[in-house]
Design a protein around this motif. Structure first.
Motif, mmCIF file in Angstrom:
data_model
loop_
_atom_site.group_PDB
_atom_site.id
_atom_site.type_symbol
_atom_site.label_atom_id
_atom_site.label_comp_id
_atom_site.label_asym_id
_atom_site.label_seq_id
_atom_site.Cartn_x
_atom_site.Cartn_y
_atom_site.Cartn_z
ATOM 1 N N SER A 1 0.858 -1.178 0.000
ATOM 2 C CA SER A 1 0.000 0.000 0.000
ATOM 3 C C SER A 1 0.895 1.228 0.000
ATOM 4 O O SER A 1 1.987 1.220 0.576
ATOM 5 C CB SER A 1 -0.922 0.013 1.221
ATOM 6 O OG SER A 1 -0.186 0.217 2.415
ATOM 7 N N ARG B 1 -4.751 6.631 0.832
ATOM 8 C CA ARG B 1 -4.049 5.348 0.782
ATOM 9 C C ARG B 1 -4.641 4.456 -0.308
ATOM 10 O O ARG B 1 -5.860 4.399 -0.483
ATOM 11 C CB ARG B 1 -4.148 4.631 2.135
ATOM 12 C CG ARG B 1 -3.354 3.329 2.220
ATOM 13 C CD ARG B 1 -3.497 2.710 3.602
ATOM 14 N NE ARG B 1 -3.079 3.618 4.643
ATOM 15 C CZ ARG B 1 -1.822 3.752 5.058
ATOM 16 N NH1 ARG B 1 -0.870 3.014 4.525
ATOM 17 N NH2 ARG B 1 -1.524 4.613 6.015
ATOM 18 N N LYS B 2 -3.764 3.751 -1.027
ATOM 19 C CA LYS B 2 -4.213 2.811 -2.049
ATOM 20 C C LYS B 2 -3.405 1.524 -1.932
ATOM 21 O O LYS B 2 -2.215 1.552 -1.617
ATOM 22 C CB LYS B 2 -4.069 3.414 -3.453
ATOM 23 C CG LYS B 2 -5.017 4.574 -3.724
ATOM 24 C CD LYS B 2 -4.970 5.010 -5.179
ATOM 25 C CE LYS B 2 -5.968 6.138 -5.438
ATOM 26 N NZ LYS B 2 -5.980 6.547 -6.859
ATOM 27 N N ASP B 3 -4.079 0.401 -2.184
ATOM 28 C CA ASP B 3 -3.464 -0.923 -2.051
ATOM 29 C C ASP B 3 -3.448 -1.636 -3.394
ATOM 30 O O ASP B 3 -4.360 -1.473 -4.216
ATOM 31 C CB ASP B 3 -4.230 -1.774 -1.045
ATOM 32 C CG ASP B 3 -4.399 -1.093 0.294
ATOM 33 O OD1 ASP B 3 -3.491 -1.207 1.124
ATOM 34 O OD2 ASP B 3 -5.447 -0.449 0.491
#
Length: 240
Positions: A120, A134-136
């Motif tokens: 992430s 936030r990005k995963d």
């Protein structure tokens, strides 16, 4: 300034993830990496052992004054591999902050190298942490795709807005949480040995459904995300 700590994800070291030979296409975008010399900076608090998961914090001061198209973090080690964060402060041909996880030594690795990571990337909100962006994602890195991430991570207007809390005193905080998994070739996977099963049993008038499932199984994205992910990562998958 960089700070590293083990990622707060309850995972055992050397966890195995079944991944096919070919790379899978999703919405994330790789970018071509040009080999650049490593900086002389060292990573603070570098652990003696190489953990299979890690949280890496990158503090960028005087962010608005950066005049380079690309900006790399210090190199850090996870799972025995060298990684770094790559950002485009003004966007990678878009009006968004672009951010990627990059294999730091890809230019010197032997032919046929490959590694798999779940990770992430986040821009920390320094006023209200719960509003951090936030990005995963996950990716099998190789010589053709040595970095992976998000070309349109967040709008530049939102990033530079002083009321949003992302850029404070012209300082940006970026966090990365990474889990490196050991790859297994699914062609060598013995289903009967590992699970006791080799196929689908006709329950009575289910032959058409069985043939559909077997057809879907040969679609790489379906096989990886719906079958292997649920078995090896123990995620809850609902098929409808």
């Amino acid at each position: 300034m960089t700070v590293m700590a083990p990622a707060p994800i309850d995972q055992q070291e050397d966890e195995e993830m079944l991944v096919p030979h070919s790379d899978l296409t999703d919405n994330h975008q790789p970018m071509e990496v040009v080999a650049q010399p490593e900086t002389a900076n060292t990573v603070e608090n570098q652990p003696v052992e190489d953990p299979s998961s890690l949280r890496f914090t990158w503090r960028i001061e005087n962010f608005s004054r950066l005049n380079t198209k690309k900006h790399y973090s210090d190199i850090f080690i996870v799972g025995g591999y060298k990684w770094r964060i790559l950002i485009f402060p003004k966007g990678n041909n878009v009006d968004h902050l672009s951010m990627y996880l990059d294999v730091a030594d890809s230019a010197t690795l032997p032919y046929g190298w490959s590694r798999y990571a779940q990770f992430s990337l986040a821009v920390v909100n320094q006023v209200h942490n719960k509003y951090s962006a936030r990005k995963d994602t996950q990716h099998q890195f190789n010589v053709r795709e040595s970095d992976w991430g998000f070309t349109s991570f967040m709008p530049l207007g939102e990033l530079y807005d002083p009321t949003r809390g992302f850029l404070v005193n012209d300082t940006l905080l970026i966090e990365a949480e990474i889990i490196v998994r050991r790859l297994l070739d699914y062609w060598a996977y013995d289903s009967k040995k590992e699970t006791g099963y080799v196929g689908l049993k006709n329950q009575g008038a289910t032959c058409y459904m069985n043939s559909l499932l077997q057809t879907l199984f040969h679609i790489p994205y379906f096989r990886k995300e719906s079958i292997y992910a649920s078995h090896f990562l123990q995620t809850d998958i609902l098929l409808v």
